[in-house]
Design a protein around this motif. Structure first.
Motif, PDB file in Angstrom:
ATOM      1  N   PHE A 271       7.374 -11.659   4.033  1.00  0.00           N
ATOM      2  CA  PHE A 271       7.002 -11.038   2.600  1.00  0.00           C
ATOM      3  C   PHE A 271       7.017  -9.644   2.859  1.00  0.00           C
ATOM      4  O   PHE A 271       6.520  -8.786   3.861  1.00  0.00           O
ATOM      5  CB  PHE A 271       5.778 -11.487   2.130  1.00  0.00           C
ATOM      6  CG  PHE A 271       5.620 -12.976   2.095  1.00  0.00           C
ATOM      7  CD1 PHE A 271       6.037 -13.440   1.171  1.00  0.00           C
ATOM      8  CD2 PHE A 271       4.633 -13.363   3.104  1.00  0.00           C
ATOM      9  CE1 PHE A 271       5.586 -14.955   0.959  1.00  0.00           C
ATOM     10  CE2 PHE A 271       4.410 -14.935   3.138  1.00  0.00           C
ATOM     11  CZ  PHE A 271       4.859 -15.402   1.864  1.00  0.00           C
ATOM     12  N   LYS A 272       7.942  -8.704   1.859  1.00  0.00           N
ATOM     13  CA  LYS A 272       8.180  -7.402   2.317  1.00  0.00           C
ATOM     14  C   LYS A 272       6.987  -6.787   1.461  1.00  0.00           C
ATOM     15  O   LYS A 272       6.581  -5.825   1.887  1.00  0.00           O
ATOM     16  CB  LYS A 272       9.382  -7.071   1.503  1.00  0.00           C
ATOM     17  CG  LYS A 272       9.888  -5.599   1.726  1.00  0.00           C
ATOM     18  CD  LYS A 272      11.469  -5.519   1.078  1.00  0.00           C
ATOM     19  CE  LYS A 272      11.781  -3.841   1.379  1.00  0.00           C
ATOM     20  NZ  LYS A 272      13.395  -3.953   0.386  1.00  0.00           N
ATOM     21  N   ASP A 273       6.452  -7.592   0.640  1.00  0.00           N
ATOM     22  CA  ASP A 273       5.109  -6.861  -0.270  1.00  0.00           C
ATOM     23  C   ASP A 273       3.843  -6.938   0.940  1.00  0.00           C
ATOM     24  O   ASP A 273       3.480  -8.117   1.152  1.00  0.00           O
ATOM     25  CB  ASP A 273       4.668  -7.534  -1.491  1.00  0.00           C
ATOM     26  CG  ASP A 273       3.794  -6.803  -2.362  1.00  0.00           C
ATOM     27  OD1 ASP A 273       2.799  -7.347  -2.030  1.00  0.00           O
ATOM     28  OD2 ASP A 273       4.128  -5.917  -3.069  1.00  0.00           O
ATOM     29  N   VAL A 274       3.302  -5.767   1.022  1.00  0.00           N
ATOM     30  CA  VAL A 274       2.211  -5.721   1.884  1.00  0.00           C
ATOM     31  C   VAL A 274       1.085  -6.622   1.311  1.00  0.00           C
ATOM     32  O   VAL A 274       0.251  -7.321   2.137  1.00  0.00           O
ATOM     33  CB  VAL A 274       1.703  -4.356   2.137  1.00  0.00           C
ATOM     34  CG1 VAL A 274       0.363  -4.198   2.819  1.00  0.00           C
ATOM     35  CG2 VAL A 274       2.835  -3.597   2.900  1.00  0.00           C
ATOM     36  N   MET A 275       0.581  -6.307   0.011  1.00  0.00           N
ATOM     37  CA  MET A 275      -0.193  -7.092  -0.421  1.00  0.00           C
ATOM     38  C   MET A 275      -0.366  -8.617  -0.726  1.00  0.00           C
ATOM     39  O   MET A 275      -1.289  -9.370  -0.279  1.00  0.00           O
ATOM     40  CB  MET A 275      -0.470  -6.409  -2.063  1.00  0.00           C
ATOM     41  CG  MET A 275      -1.006  -5.307  -2.406  1.00  0.00           C
ATOM     42  SD  MET A 275      -2.861  -5.023  -1.445  1.00  0.00           S
ATOM     43  CE  MET A 275      -3.665  -5.903  -2.589  1.00  0.00           C
ATOM     44  N   LEU A 276       0.832  -8.991  -0.685  1.00  0.00           N
ATOM     45  CA  LEU A 276       1.226 -10.501  -0.574  1.00  0.00           C
ATOM     46  C   LEU A 276       0.988 -11.103   0.822  1.00  0.00           C
ATOM     47  O   LEU A 276       0.522 -11.989   0.934  1.00  0.00           O
ATOM     48  CB  LEU A 276       2.562 -10.818  -1.302  1.00  0.00           C
ATOM     49  CG  LEU A 276       3.035 -12.316  -1.235  1.00  0.00           C
ATOM     50  CD1 LEU A 276       2.179 -12.979  -2.023  1.00  0.00           C
ATOM     51  CD2 LEU A 276       4.644 -12.395  -1.741  1.00  0.00           C
ATOM     52  N   SER A 277       1.472 -10.277   1.741  1.00  0.00           N
ATOM     53  CA  SER A 277       1.258 -10.996   2.947  1.00  0.00           C
ATOM     54  C   SER A 277      -0.215 -10.681   3.325  1.00  0.00           C
ATOM     55  O   SER A 277      -0.493 -11.600   4.045  1.00  0.00           O
ATOM     56  CB  SER A 277       2.378  -9.941   3.758  1.00  0.00           C
ATOM     57  OG  SER A 277       1.785  -8.601   4.022  1.00  0.00           O
ATOM     58  N   GLY A 278      -1.069  -9.753   2.972  1.00  0.00           N
ATOM     59  CA  GLY A 278      -2.410  -9.766   3.293  1.00  0.00           C
ATOM     60  C   GLY A 278      -2.916 -10.849   2.626  1.00  0.00           C
ATOM     61  O   GLY A 278      -3.960 -11.557   3.207  1.00  0.00           O
ATOM     62  N   ASP A 279      -2.738 -11.212   1.472  1.00  0.00           N
ATOM     63  CA  ASP A 279      -3.360 -12.603   0.704  1.00  0.00           C
ATOM     64  C   ASP A 279      -2.890 -13.751   1.587  1.00  0.00           C
ATOM     65  O   ASP A 279      -3.794 -14.655   1.757  1.00  0.00           O
ATOM     66  CB  ASP A 279      -2.819 -12.659  -0.761  1.00  0.00           C
ATOM     67  CG  ASP A 279      -3.381 -11.441  -1.682  1.00  0.00           C
ATOM     68  OD1 ASP A 279      -4.186 -10.835  -1.335  1.00  0.00           O
ATOM     69  OD2 ASP A 279      -2.840 -11.314  -2.665  1.00  0.00           O
TER      70      ASP A 279
ATOM     71  N   ASN B 131       6.425  -5.066   7.783  1.00  0.00           N
ATOM     72  CA  ASN B 131       6.686  -4.653   6.415  1.00  0.00           C
ATOM     73  C   ASN B 131       5.925  -3.263   5.959  1.00  0.00           C
ATOM     74  O   ASN B 131       6.413  -2.622   4.872  1.00  0.00           O
ATOM     75  CB  ASN B 131       6.165  -5.901   5.246  1.00  0.00           C
ATOM     76  CG  ASN B 131       4.663  -6.308   5.713  1.00  0.00           C
ATOM     77  OD1 ASN B 131       3.911  -5.444   6.244  1.00  0.00           O
ATOM     78  ND2 ASN B 131       4.312  -7.294   5.151  1.00  0.00           N
ATOM     79  N   TYR B 132       4.967  -2.910   6.631  1.00  0.00           N
ATOM     80  CA  TYR B 132       4.296  -1.749   6.255  1.00  0.00           C
ATOM     81  C   TYR B 132       5.286  -0.502   6.675  1.00  0.00           C
ATOM     82  O   TYR B 132       5.042   0.320   5.853  1.00  0.00           O
ATOM     83  CB  TYR B 132       3.193  -1.448   7.252  1.00  0.00           C
ATOM     84  CG  TYR B 132       1.983  -0.439   6.923  1.00  0.00           C
ATOM     85  CD1 TYR B 132       1.505  -0.813   5.590  1.00  0.00           C
ATOM     86  CD2 TYR B 132       1.800   0.919   7.330  1.00  0.00           C
ATOM     87  CE1 TYR B 132       0.383   0.300   5.073  1.00  0.00           C
ATOM     88  CE2 TYR B 132       1.216   1.907   6.993  1.00  0.00           C
ATOM     89  CZ  TYR B 132       0.316   1.509   5.606  1.00  0.00           C
ATOM     90  OH  TYR B 132      -0.579   2.385   5.035  1.00  0.00           O
ATOM     91  N   GLU B 133       6.548  -0.587   7.403  1.00  0.00           N
ATOM     92  CA  GLU B 133       7.472   0.113   7.769  1.00  0.00           C
ATOM     93  C   GLU B 133       8.251   0.584   6.331  1.00  0.00           C
ATOM     94  O   GLU B 133       8.616   1.618   5.742  1.00  0.00           O
ATOM     95  CB  GLU B 133       8.417  -0.090   8.742  1.00  0.00           C
ATOM     96  CG  GLU B 133       7.831  -0.470   9.927  1.00  0.00           C
ATOM     97  CD  GLU B 133       7.357   0.891  10.726  1.00  0.00           C
ATOM     98  OE1 GLU B 133       7.840   1.876  10.257  1.00  0.00           O
ATOM     99  OE2 GLU B 133       6.872   0.790  11.969  1.00  0.00           O
ATOM    100  N   TRP B 134       8.401  -0.366   5.431  1.00  0.00           N
ATOM    101  CA  TRP B 134       8.833  -0.145   4.078  1.00  0.00           C
ATOM    102  C   TRP B 134       7.774   0.822   3.401  1.00  0.00           C
ATOM    103  O   TRP B 134       8.291   1.635   2.546  1.00  0.00           O
ATOM    104  CB  TRP B 134       9.121  -1.439   3.379  1.00  0.00           C
ATOM    105  CG  TRP B 134      10.080  -2.194   4.033  1.00  0.00           C
ATOM    106  CD1 TRP B 134       9.971  -3.423   4.660  1.00  0.00           C
ATOM    107  CD2 TRP B 134      11.590  -1.918   3.912  1.00  0.00           C
ATOM    108  NE1 TRP B 134      11.315  -4.114   5.125  1.00  0.00           N
ATOM    109  CE2 TRP B 134      12.275  -3.104   4.832  1.00  0.00           C
ATOM    110  CE3 TRP B 134      12.408  -0.981   3.526  1.00  0.00           C
ATOM    111  CZ2 TRP B 134      13.555  -3.121   4.930  1.00  0.00           C
ATOM    112  CZ3 TRP B 134      13.744  -1.052   3.456  1.00  0.00           C
ATOM    113  CH2 TRP B 134      14.425  -1.979   4.566  1.00  0.00           C
ATOM    114  N   LYS B 135       6.812   0.423   3.185  1.00  0.00           N
ATOM    115  CA  LYS B 135       5.769   0.907   2.294  1.00  0.00           C
ATOM    116  C   LYS B 135       5.501   2.610   2.869  1.00  0.00           C
ATOM    117  O   LYS B 135       5.529   3.341   1.870  1.00  0.00           O
ATOM    118  CB  LYS B 135       4.191   0.415   2.399  1.00  0.00           C
ATOM    119  CG  LYS B 135       3.365   0.990   1.455  1.00  0.00           C
ATOM    120  CD  LYS B 135       1.838   0.154   1.662  1.00  0.00           C
ATOM    121  CE  LYS B 135       0.984   0.633   0.747  1.00  0.00           C
ATOM    122  NZ  LYS B 135       1.332   0.464  -0.568  1.00  0.00           N
TER     123      LYS B 135
END
Length: 370
Positions: free
Chosen positions: A267-275, A185-189
């Motif tokens: 999860f595409k969202d990095v923060m959500l996947s980190g949580d 997902n970090y590739e999207w960011k």
């Protein structure tokens, strides 16, 4: 993956540099002041785990010193201790410990219990010998059952030997899962998903395999750090079991990478996947059974422990590394880790294929517009 493990592993090893809890502050409360109480005090002074620092004269003083952290325990020899023993009346010796410090309290109990049992046997032996009984006969009566205790796999109760490998390996689980949950997902960011699409020729399998190999190689670098730098420097572990440790460590790494890839694809969202990754990995050490047996936990906690790869790894790690048993004894644990891989990697591929298809659809749409 490269900096944090080196710092963390060394930090954990230095915490337990003393290896064993010795010279625990201890107090004597002697209301008898007899030859027997003095002999028992002398025997307590010979215990390496105890350090008699004070003489106290009341229960209130004992509690106050424990509350202030100046002592971890105390023993009370009651008045008329020697008189009661010689007149064949029972006498009670009282031990005070700070059970809030669970391990020191148990070590103090063990040391004091050994002294009291030895002293009690010695008193009975003296009385029998004085009646004219031979020493060997008196010993047979005073101590009819002998106990031989063998502490296996950590005979000296070495904290560094026991805890550091566990802390290091559970840290590796957390590091691998948290780093891998950024793999996709970090590739999207960073807006490099299209570049990744071209590099992999649009193949999701190429992406997953390539990133898995990269993380696994770095994981092996950390294994070299653990097995050939940290453990030898601090004299930890069983060198002859290093090969088996590598096998189960690799299985753990692959299982963790698979879980990280799954979270990253879900999860595409990095923060959500980190949580999610932190929530999942944080309780691993507690639920694994390393410090408290899983069978004693509530049933729902036992099931929660099973969905973490560290639980299966730990069961096998004890057998292969601490006990140095053949690999066949950890076969079931290795299969459990393989199941994580067999479920997580295909699921990550299916989920990420949708994201890759989105890139392809956007490119196709852009060409049509042109």
């Amino acid at each position: 993956m490269l900096v944090v493990p080196a710092v963390l592993f060394t930090f954990y090893a230095f915490i337990y540099q003393k290896q064993e809890a010795k010279h625990l502050a201890f107090a004597i409360w002697d209301d008898d002041q007899s030859a027997i109480s003095r002999q028992l005090t002398f025997l307590l002074e010979q215990k390496e785990s105890l350090n008699i620092t004070r003489r106290v004269y009341s229960e209130e003083e004992v509690k106050r010193l424990i509350n202030e952290g100046k002592i971890l325990g105390a023993v009370h020899f009651p008045a008329n201790l020697q008189k009661n023993i010689y007149s064949r009346h029972p006498s009670t010796v009282t031990l005070y410990t700070n059970a809030a410090s669970l391990v020191p309290a148990k070590m103090i109990y063990k040391a004091v219990a050994e002294v009291i049992i030895t002293g009690s046997t010695g008193v009975v032996l003296q009385k029998l010998v004085k009646t004219g009984m031979k020493a060997d006969q008196a010993m047979a009566l005073a101590n009819p059952i002998k106990l031989n205790a063998y502490q296996l796999y950590n005979a000296t109760y070495n904290y560094q030997e026991y805890l550091v490998p566990g802390l290091i390996t559970v840290s590796m689980q957390m590091i691998l899962i948290i780093s891998c949950m950024l793999a996709l997902n970090y590739e999207w960011k960073t807006e490099t998903m299209e570049e990744l699409y071209h590099c992999s020729n649009g193949s999701v399998i190429n992406v997953i395999v390539g990133k898995t190999i990269a993380h696994l190689v770095v994981s092996w670098i950390n294994f070299i750090l653990i097995a050939f730098v940290v453990f030898p420097y601090f004299d930890i572990g069983v060198p002859s079991a290093t090969g088996k440790f590598f096998v189960i460590y690799t299985f753990l790494s692959l299982a963790c990478i698979g879980i990280g890839m799954f979270i990253s694809a879900l999860f595409k969202d990095v923060m959500l996947s980190g949580d999610v990754a932190l929530f999942y990995t944080s309780p691993a050490f507690v639920f694994s059974g390393f410090t408290f047996p899983r069978w004693a936990m509530p049933w729902y906690d036992q099931y929660y422990a099973l969905i973490m790869p560290y639980t299966a790894f730990l069961d096998g790690f004890f057998k292969l590394y601490y006990m140095n048993l053949p690999l066949k004894y950890a076969q079931g644990d290795l299969i459990k880790l393989l199941i994580f891989c067999a479920v997580m990697f295909p699921t990550a591929i299916l989920l990420f294929r949708r994201q890759f298809n989105l890139v392809f659809d956007e490119k196709k749409e852009a060409k049509l517009i042109d």
